[in-house]
Design a protein around this motif. Structure first.
Motif, PDB file in Angstrom:
ATOM      1  N   THR A 142      -5.008 -10.015   4.450  1.00  0.00           N
ATOM      2  CA  THR A 142      -4.693  -9.462   3.135  1.00  0.00           C
ATOM      3  C   THR A 142      -4.428 -10.604   2.151  1.00  0.00           C
ATOM      4  O   THR A 142      -4.943 -10.606   1.030  1.00  0.00           O
ATOM      5  CB  THR A 142      -3.459  -8.536   3.234  1.00  0.00           C
ATOM      6  N   SER A 157      -2.107 -10.071  14.939  1.00  0.00           N
ATOM      7  CA  SER A 157      -2.814  -9.013  14.245  1.00  0.00           C
ATOM      8  C   SER A 157      -1.830  -8.157  13.444  1.00  0.00           C
ATOM      9  O   SER A 157      -0.771  -7.793  13.945  1.00  0.00           O
ATOM     10  CB  SER A 157      -3.540  -8.161  15.287  1.00  0.00           C
ATOM     11  N   GLU A 179     -11.002 -16.041  10.211  1.00  0.00           N
ATOM     12  CA  GLU A 179     -11.238 -16.032  11.662  1.00  0.00           C
ATOM     13  C   GLU A 179     -12.693 -16.367  11.992  1.00  0.00           C
ATOM     14  O   GLU A 179     -13.362 -15.595  12.687  1.00  0.00           O
ATOM     15  CB  GLU A 179     -10.886 -14.662  12.262  1.00  0.00           C
ATOM     16  N   MET A 235       4.279   1.089   1.904  1.00  0.00           N
ATOM     17  CA  MET A 235       4.284   0.021   2.905  1.00  0.00           C
ATOM     18  C   MET A 235       4.091  -1.354   2.262  1.00  0.00           C
ATOM     19  O   MET A 235       3.095  -1.608   1.588  1.00  0.00           O
ATOM     20  CB  MET A 235       3.166   0.275   3.924  1.00  0.00           C
ATOM     21  N   VAL A 262       3.095  -4.877   2.842  1.00  0.00           N
ATOM     22  CA  VAL A 262       2.440  -5.688   3.881  1.00  0.00           C
ATOM     23  C   VAL A 262       2.626  -7.184   3.641  1.00  0.00           C
ATOM     24  O   VAL A 262       2.518  -7.972   4.560  1.00  0.00           O
ATOM     25  CB  VAL A 262       0.950  -5.332   4.074  1.00  0.00           C
ATOM     26  N   TYR A 315       0.898  -1.159   0.000  1.00  0.00           N
ATOM     27  CA  TYR A 315       0.000   0.000   0.000  1.00  0.00           C
ATOM     28  C   TYR A 315       0.929   1.200   0.000  1.00  0.00           C
ATOM     29  O   TYR A 315       1.551   1.483   1.026  1.00  0.00           O
ATOM     30  CB  TYR A 315      -0.879   0.024   1.246  1.00  0.00           C
ATOM     31  N   CYS A 324      -0.163  -9.060  10.660  1.00  0.00           N
ATOM     32  CA  CYS A 324       0.940  -9.757   9.968  1.00  0.00           C
ATOM     33  C   CYS A 324       0.664  -9.929   8.485  1.00  0.00           C
ATOM     34  O   CYS A 324       1.540 -10.347   7.736  1.00  0.00           O
ATOM     35  CB  CYS A 324       1.209 -11.116  10.608  1.00  0.00           C
ATOM     36  N   GLY A 325      -0.567  -9.653   8.053  1.00  0.00           N
ATOM     37  CA  GLY A 325      -0.875  -9.732   6.624  1.00  0.00           C
ATOM     38  C   GLY A 325      -1.692 -10.944   6.218  1.00  0.00           C
ATOM     39  O   GLY A 325      -1.953 -11.146   5.028  1.00  0.00           O
ATOM     40  N   LYS A 326      -2.157 -11.721   7.183  1.00  0.00           N
ATOM     41  CA  LYS A 326      -2.858 -12.954   6.818  1.00  0.00           C
ATOM     42  C   LYS A 326      -4.210 -12.701   6.147  1.00  0.00           C
ATOM     43  O   LYS A 326      -4.548 -13.372   5.173  1.00  0.00           O
ATOM     44  CB  LYS A 326      -2.991 -13.896   8.024  1.00  0.00           C
TER      45      LYS A 326
HETATM   46  N1  LIG Z   1      -6.164  -0.602   2.640  1.00  0.00           N
HETATM   47  C1  LIG Z   1      -5.039  -0.546   3.352  1.00  0.00           C
HETATM   48  N2  LIG Z   1      -4.202   0.514   3.264  1.00  0.00           N
HETATM   49  C2  LIG Z   1      -3.061   0.545   3.976  1.00  0.00           C
HETATM   50  N3  LIG Z   1      -2.652  -0.415   4.803  1.00  0.00           N
HETATM   51  C3  LIG Z   1      -3.439  -1.476   4.939  1.00  0.00           C
HETATM   52  C4  LIG Z   1      -4.670  -1.610   4.234  1.00  0.00           C
HETATM   53  N4  LIG Z   1      -5.228  -2.809   4.580  1.00  0.00           N
HETATM   54  C5  LIG Z   1      -4.396  -3.387   5.464  1.00  0.00           C
HETATM   55  N5  LIG Z   1      -3.309  -2.600   5.694  1.00  0.00           N
HETATM   56  C6  LIG Z   1      -2.175  -2.921   6.583  1.00  0.00           C
HETATM   57  O1  LIG Z   1      -1.636  -4.138   6.170  1.00  0.00           O
HETATM   58  C7  LIG Z   1      -1.159  -4.900   7.284  1.00  0.00           C
HETATM   59  C8  LIG Z   1      -1.742  -6.276   7.236  1.00  0.00           C
HETATM   60  O2  LIG Z   1      -3.123  -6.236   7.506  1.00  0.00           O
HETATM   61  P1  LIG Z   1      -4.015  -7.560   7.609  1.00  0.00           P
HETATM   62  O3  LIG Z   1      -5.426  -7.146   7.855  1.00  0.00           O
HETATM   63  O4  LIG Z   1      -3.735  -8.427   6.459  1.00  0.00           O
HETATM   64  O5  LIG Z   1      -3.418  -8.228   8.918  1.00  0.00           O
HETATM   65  P2  LIG Z   1      -3.969  -9.464   9.714  1.00  0.00           P
HETATM   66  O6  LIG Z   1      -2.778 -10.281  10.031  1.00  0.00           O
HETATM   67  O7  LIG Z   1      -5.067 -10.115   9.004  1.00  0.00           O
HETATM   68  O8  LIG Z   1      -4.489  -8.778  11.037  1.00  0.00           O
HETATM   69  P3  LIG Z   1      -5.923  -8.907  11.765  1.00  0.00           P
HETATM   70  O9  LIG Z   1      -5.929 -10.250  12.392  1.00  0.00           O
HETATM   71  O10 LIG Z   1      -5.856  -7.783  12.757  1.00  0.00           O
HETATM   72  O11 LIG Z   1      -6.938  -8.697  10.692  1.00  0.00           O
HETATM   73  C9  LIG Z   1      -1.517  -4.096   8.515  1.00  0.00           C
HETATM   74  O12 LIG Z   1      -0.365  -3.433   8.948  1.00  0.00           O
HETATM   75  C10 LIG Z   1      -2.572  -3.121   8.023  1.00  0.00           C
HETATM   76  O13 LIG Z   1      -2.515  -1.940   8.768  1.00  0.00           O
END
Ligand SMILES: Nc1ncnc2c1ncn2[C@@H]1O[C@H](COP(=O)(O)OP(=O)(O)OP(=O)(O)O)[C@@H](O)[C@H]1O
Length: 363
Positions: free
Chosen positions: A44, A38, A159, A16, A18, A13, A40-42
């Motif tokens: 995404t 939370s 989840e 960044m 991710v 993004y 870590c990008g899973k």
């Molecule tokens: N649209 C976006 N724009 C910018 N950053 C983003 C966007 N979506 C997610 N991120 C960032 O990408 C990273 C990964 O997010 P992601 O939701 O994949 O994590 P996760 O491991 O699934 O966490 P959670 O369990 O909290 O959902 C995070 O640092 C989040 O802030």
């Protein structure tokens, strides 16, 4: 049924990153768990498999076909969300049938598929209720029923149990495992709960900061974690990580010297390749010892001084100092109190060794 290949996939993004070059592939019928804290990008990554997020670079292939540019509806997948995403004004039956109706499935076929899914999930008696008249676990079943009737190549779960209370989580976990056993469909499942990962997965990808730290079968991740991060993340209480120095024992095998309040102690016969032993002999390392790999012994062993005793019912946790750090042993129930001295044996064949600076496991 489908294979899934995630091939050097990146997601950024703006500035960044991710996801940083994630590569994972699983076979037909595998249950892949993406595990990590939370952020870590899973999610995404899951959304990229679903087609809900663009891929910055790399390829995702389902059964060998590149899906990067396919819309979600053309990927032959079904997704179950944490929020269930049920239509509140429709009955359970209508919720389950809705997707089939849109796709033009005839009424008899819809009714048959709905009945089969309802039987499988034991919710036949709920079909005429509205979502507001259901418990959290029942809503989760409806969301799963709606996914099943699509007969997808791939199920994606984000989840799905995190809104449920502890007891229901365990029941629904069993339900999801049963579903996988019956249908044999390939599943990708996101969680931050390491017990869910261990119990459900055939393959786990442990993630941190957009990087896969360890990808492998659950028992391998548990027994031989790739680094201290994975070692600490999987297992409860966590694997003990204990500073020690590595030596070549009299038998030519690896031997660790650890400090105890009573003096130095040795753990001999640690499995380590000749190359790793040669490169690290005489150096500081970190030992990885699971709590259950300690046991009480009346023979020779480590003489430890117990700080805290925590009976859990089936076993007793004993906390003591070793190598200048706090260590937890999971022992058979025993009568002991803080301040007691105990002699503990270590299953040396289960001990893993990590490089002290990179914290990656030595082979
Ligand atoms: N649209 C976006 N724009 C910018 N950053 C983003 C966007 N979506 C997610 N991120 C960032 O990408 C990273 C990964 O997010 P992601 O939701 O994949 O994590 P996760 O491991 O699934 O966490 P959670 O369990 O909290 O959902 C995070 O640092 C989040 O802030």
């Amino acid at each position: 049924m489908a294979t899934l290949e995630i091939d050097r996939v990146k997601k950024s993004y703006g500035q960044m990153d991710v996801l940083k070059e994630v590569s994972i592939s699983v076979g037909d019928g595998d249950f892949l768990v993406l595990l990590g804290p939370s952020g870590c990008g899973k999610s995404t990554l899951l959304n990229m498999i679903a087609g809900l997020e663009d891929i910055t670079s790399g390829q995702i292939r389902i059964s060998g076909d590149v899906v990067n540019d396919l819309s979600p509806k053309d990927r032959d997948i079904a997704m179950v969300f944490q929020s269930y995403a049920l239509y509140p004004t429709m009955t359970v039956r209508q919720n389950i049938e809705f997707g089939m109706k849109i796709r033009g499935v005839p009424p008899e076929a819809r009714a048959k598929a709905t009945k089969a899914a309802a039987d499988m999930l034991q919710m036949g008696h709920l079909l005429d209720r509205k979502p507001s008249q259901l418990s959290g676990g029942q809503r989760q079943r409806v969301a799963m029923g709606r996914a099943i009737v699509r007969e997808p190549k791939l199920f994606l779960f984000d989840e799905p149990l995190s809104n449920l209370d502890a007891k229901l989580r365990v029941d629904m976990r069993t339900e999801i495992k049963r579903l996988h056993q019956r249908l044999g469909t390939t599943i990708v499942y996101v969680t931050h709960d390491q017990i869910e990962a261990m119990t459900l997965a055939t393959r786990i990808a442990v993630m941190k900061d957009g990087v896969v730290q360890h990808f492998g079968p659950p028992q391998e991740v548990y027994d031989r974690p790739a680094n201290t991060y994975v070692a600490r993340f999987v297992g409860s209480p966590a694997m003990n990580i204990i500073p020690a120095s590595l030596q070549v024992g009299a038998d030519g095998l690896a031997e660790a010297v650890v400090s105890l309040p009573s003096g130095e102690a040795r753990i001999a016969g640690i499995p380590l390749s000749a190359a790793a032993l040669k490169s690290h002999a005489g150096q500081k390392v970190l030992l990885g010892i699971r709590p259950e790999h300690f046991s009480l012994t009346s023979g020779p062993g480590l003489s430890v001084h117990i700080d805290v005793v925590e009976p859990t019912g089936p076993d007793t946790l004993a906390v003591f100092a070793m190598g200048g750090t706090e260590v937890i042993a999971r022992l058979e129930p025993f009568a002991a109190a803080a301040g007691d001295r105990l002699t503990l044996a270590v299953k040396q064949e289960k001990v893993v060794v990590f490089d002290a600076s990179s914290e990656t496991r030595l082979d």
